[in-house]
Design a protein around this motif. Structure first.
Motif, PDB file in Angstrom:
ATOM      1  N   TYR A  78       0.807  -1.217   0.000  1.00 39.16           N
ATOM      2  CA  TYR A  78       0.000   0.000   0.000  1.00 39.16           C
ATOM      3  C   TYR A  78       0.845   1.274   0.000  1.00 39.16           C
ATOM      4  O   TYR A  78       0.543   2.229  -0.732  1.00 39.16           O
ATOM      5  CB  TYR A  78      -0.923  -0.024   1.222  1.00 39.16           C
ATOM      6  CG  TYR A  78      -1.679   1.242   1.485  1.00 39.16           C
ATOM      7  CD1 TYR A  78      -2.811   1.570   0.739  1.00 39.16           C
ATOM      8  CD2 TYR A  78      -1.272   2.122   2.490  1.00 39.16           C
ATOM      9  CE1 TYR A  78      -3.509   2.748   0.996  1.00 39.16           C
ATOM     10  CE2 TYR A  78      -1.969   3.289   2.750  1.00 39.16           C
ATOM     11  CZ  TYR A  78      -3.079   3.598   1.997  1.00 39.16           C
ATOM     12  OH  TYR A  78      -3.772   4.758   2.242  1.00 39.16           O
TER      13      TYR A  78
ATOM     14  N   ALA B 200      -4.479   2.185  -4.308  1.00 41.56           N
ATOM     15  CA  ALA B 200      -4.472   2.549  -2.894  1.00 41.56           C
ATOM     16  C   ALA B 200      -5.885   2.546  -2.318  1.00 41.56           C
ATOM     17  O   ALA B 200      -6.099   2.125  -1.170  1.00 41.56           O
ATOM     18  CB  ALA B 200      -3.831   3.927  -2.717  1.00 41.56           C
TER      19      ALA B 200
ATOM     20  N   LEU C 135      -6.984  -0.995  -1.503  1.00 43.92           N
ATOM     21  CA  LEU C 135      -6.385  -1.534  -0.284  1.00 43.92           C
ATOM     22  C   LEU C 135      -6.743  -0.710   0.961  1.00 43.92           C
ATOM     23  O   LEU C 135      -6.523  -1.168   2.086  1.00 43.92           O
ATOM     24  CB  LEU C 135      -4.861  -1.584  -0.426  1.00 43.92           C
ATOM     25  CG  LEU C 135      -4.301  -2.504  -1.507  1.00 43.92           C
ATOM     26  CD1 LEU C 135      -2.777  -2.397  -1.556  1.00 43.92           C
ATOM     27  CD2 LEU C 135      -4.718  -3.945  -1.256  1.00 43.92           C
TER      28      LEU C 135
END
Length: 348
Positions: free
Chosen positions: A145, A172, A175
């Motif tokens: 991440y 991003a 996640l």
């Protein structure tokens, strides 16, 4: 008493069942139970197991680990807000959220490594992949991440490689929910009573807390006209955080007691007031007629309250867990209750 007072049946004129002294060495007596019955031993106190604590309390540094919990939630939720701002044409909101996610996850990793002592200990967790270990999965999650958030923020600030930046923002955001909540799973996977007993609701508490923190950062820093999604996220996050936390405490039984005592109590009480107040201010700031400096001031105040409230919640949860590990009764009493309940079920 003399030797002539003692017979084969005991002391002459004495009634062991009624006249025996109890707790002579401790000075404690129990109330009578039934006709003439007195307890023969003092009340048990859960203090140790053969002179040693039942649980080893967490040795994590509060500032490092509670800060790690807080910053991870802020980062994960900010990535979702960044993707939303990018899709809906709010570049100012998206930039603040991207920078917030990259900065928060970087500081979160720094706090974690500082607590571990040296970076090699974090890197060693990446030598294997173990799906049954929340710590190992969390390490891989952070390692995947963090570069995405940095790439998304760098592309936005530089104004170049927009396709790469958009892909990093989307990655991003995908996640982000796991980053915001996996620390709750990590805490609940321990034997610490006030963390473990809240395993059902704590991920929702952390999700709401992360949402309010991300909304607070956007309200404090983004252009006011673009903060509509942040205001709605503040209300949604506050409702989820406060509701899930109250439900968690009701279901935990005795293990909820540390949340209502000492330092954790005032920290969590402050979190409730700040989070609820921040959500109200965020809603009020968005009402028609609020423009210019007044709206900006309301939004900034709401943002500051939401950020502080989210931090107070994480620190309160951390300290309550440590307190529950220090007192053996939070381990012994629920365990005995479970064993008794299981024995009754087996007997039926």
């Amino acid at each position: 008493m003399t030797g002539s007072d003692v017979t084969r049946d005991g002391m002459e004129g004495a009634h062991p069942g009624r006249d025996a002294l109890t707790g002579a060495s401790t000075g404690r007596r129990r109330r009578r139970r039934g006709r003439g019955e007195q307890a023969m031993v003092p009340d048990a106190e859960f203090s140790s197991y053969y002179g040693k604590p039942i649980l080893n309390k967490p040795t994590w540094r509060p500032l490092d680990i509670a800060g790690y919990l807080y910053l991870g939630g802020l980062a994960g939720a900010s990535s979702l807000l960044a993707a939303g701002g990018q899709v809906t044409g709010r570049p100012g909101l998206a930039r603040v959220a991207k920078l917030g996610a990259a900065g928060a996850i970087s500081m979160s990793l720094a706090a974690l490594v500082h607590d571990l002592g040296r970076p090699a200990r974090f890197l060693n967790m990446l030598r294997i992949f173990k799906p049954t270990s929340p710590m190992n999965l969390g390490s891989w999650l952070l390692a995947s991440y963090a570069p995405l958030t940095v790439a998304a923020a760098a592309a936005d600030v530089a104004g170049r490689h927009r396709i790469v930046g958009a892909a990093a923002t989307a990655g991003a955001a995908a996640l982000g929910p796991a980053v915001a909540t996996y620390t709750a799973v990590l805490l609940a996977d321990t034997a610490v009573p006030s963390w473990h007993e809240g395993h059902r609701e704590m991920p929702f508490v952390f999700a709401g807390s992360g949402a309010t923190a991300a909304a607070g950062l956007a309200l404090a820093c983004a252009p006011f006209r673009q903060t509509g999604p942040a205001r709605r996220l503040a209300v949604l996050g506050a409702g989820l955080e406060l509701g899930a936390f109250q439900l968690m405490k009701r279901r935990m039984g005795l293990a909820a007691e540390p949340y209502e005592k000492g330092k954790p109590h005032w920290q969590l009480r402050s979190a409730e007031v700040l989070t609820a107040g921040g959500a109200v201010l965020a809603t009020y700031a968005g009402r028609p007629g609020h423009t210019g400096g007044r709206a900006r001031l309301l939004a900034a105040s709401a943002g500051a309250a939401l950020l502080a409230g989210s931090a107070a919640l994480r620190f309160g949860v951390f300290h309550a867990g440590v307190a529950s590990a220090e007192d053996p009764k939070y381990t012994v009493v629920p365990q005995r209750e479970r064993l008794t309940s299981r024995a009754r079920s087996d007997g039926d």
